[in-house]
Scaffold this active site. Structure first.
Site, PDB file in Angstrom:
ATOM      1  N   LYS A  44       0.840  -1.201   0.000  1.00 46.50           N
ATOM      2  CA  LYS A  44       0.000   0.000   0.000  1.00 46.50           C
ATOM      3  C   LYS A  44       0.874   1.251   0.000  1.00 46.50           C
ATOM      4  CE  LYS A  44      -3.815  -2.419   2.167  1.00 46.50           C
ATOM      5  NZ  LYS A  44      -4.488  -2.881   3.363  1.00 46.50           N
ATOM      6  N   ASP A  67     -11.059   2.851   3.914  1.00 51.16           N
ATOM      7  CA  ASP A  67     -11.312   1.412   3.740  1.00 51.16           C
ATOM      8  C   ASP A  67     -12.809   1.156   3.529  1.00 51.16           C
ATOM      9  OD1 ASP A  67      -9.266  -0.394   3.620  1.00 51.16           O
ATOM     10  OD2 ASP A  67      -8.981  -0.538   5.790  1.00 51.16           O
ATOM     11  N   GLN A 120      -4.557  -1.800   9.639  1.00 49.66           N
ATOM     12  CA  GLN A 120      -4.445  -3.103   8.979  1.00 49.66           C
ATOM     13  C   GLN A 120      -5.042  -4.204   9.858  1.00 49.66           C
ATOM     14  OE1 GLN A 120      -3.213  -3.599   5.753  1.00 49.66           O
ATOM     15  NE2 GLN A 120      -3.977  -5.676   6.053  1.00 49.66           N
TER      16      GLN A 120
END
Ligand code: NAP
Length: 283
Positions: free
Chosen positions: A53, A120, A97
């Protein structure tokens, strides 16, 4: 029939070229999109996702900050860190994460992120807005899947979509997004009876189970569009999907490969959401 491959890798490359220019333009205007990534613990898979990422952010000019915290970090410490990032003007997206260590509540962490920075798309507010068709940050994997289908101008309206898997991050939201696009949607899961009957009736079949070669060609209708979300290692350590690709492609009209299918699109949509958040911050 040999299906047309929907390459997420190629679509991601094209989209990222456009995004790079957009980021350049925003940066010139004084708004450099910024993403904060929090990684807790030392899970190798999570470390690799986070690196990927960050690399993708760097490639298109998004500012990225990585916060690596030990697995002993308390929930309170993590929530404080998130609060600081919620208030930081140069950060437009916050990503924690997953999975988290057991002593930290995933729900509490997701809910602590300001919905306007939840790139997200996991916050209940964003999920709720998505369900009722309001502007929100869409969860990246389902968003990427819809983009892949649309990239081939595949008709969605009136089509029967069957989603195998009902997780909060993939199965459920991808079905809702396609319902918003006027598909008729059926969900299958571990308690579904006669699953093959369901999957064989799909015009668009989305498989997000997480079991190597879970579905074979006999579960697919001739001419169906097959989106394979699964990422699994087979006994030889090779990356494979949930679908037996070589046989399924002889039956399907379009199919996504693993690797090089849905995976690259997930990060691409994360970049998209971060840029979108930066743009919304100046409105
Ligand atoms: P998950 O949370 O483990 O959900 C798996 C789903 O599959 C569950 O809904 C489960 O049903 C269902 N399932 C399990 N066994 C089944 C069976 N025998 N028959 C029918 N349904 C069954 O997984 P996930 O997070 O959605 O991820 C799914 C896969 O996609 C994984 O391989 C993951 O690595 C991959 N993934 C890829 C990306 C990407 O960017 N490429 C992103 C996210 C995930 P129940 O609900 O009844 O238990």
């Amino acid at each position: 029939m040999s299906a047309i491959i929907i390459s997420g890798k190629e679509l991601a490359r094209t989209k990222r070229e456009g995004m790079k220019q957009e980021v350049e333009g925003l940066t010139k205007e004084g708004i450099k999109p910024g993403l904060a990534v929090i990684l807790i613990g030392e899970d190798p898979a999570s470390q690799s996702y986070v690196r990927s990422k960050q690399k993708s952010c760097n490639e298109i000019g998004i500012h990225s900050e990585l916060f690596e915290l030990p697995s002993s970090t308390s929930q309170e410490e993590l929530l404080t860190r998130i609060q600081d990032l919620n208030e930081a003007d140069h950060i437009h997206g916050i990503l924690v994460q997953l999975p988290l260590p057991e002593h930290i509540s995933e729900d509490a962490v997701i809910e602590a992120i300001d919905p306007s920075k939840d790139v997200d798309g996991f916050h209940p507010i964003n999920i709720g807005k998505m369900m009722i068709g309001q502007e929100s940050f869409l969860p990246c994997t389902p968003f990427g899947i819809v983009e892949m289908i649309k990239s081939k101008e595949i008709e969605i309206t009136g089509k029967h979509v069957v989603v195998v898997g009902r997780s909060n991050i993939v199965g459920k939201p991808v079905g809702h997004l396609l319902l918003n696009e006027n598909a008729t949607v059926t969900y299958c899961h571990s308690r579904t009876k006669n699953m093959k009957e369901m999957t064989r009736s799909a015009d668009i079949l989305i498989v997000a189970v997480g079991k190597a070669h879970f579905l074979d060609a006999d579960a697919i209708k001739e001419g169906a569009v097959v989106i394979d979300v699964g990422v699994n290692r087979n006994s030889e350590g090779k990356l494979v999907g949930d679908v037996v690709f070589d046989r399924a492609r002889e039956v399907a009209s379009y199919i996504t490969p693993v690797p090089g299918g849905v995976g690259p699109m997930t990060i691409t949509m994360l970049l998209h959401n971060t840029i979108e958040s930066a743009k919304r911050s100046i409105k």
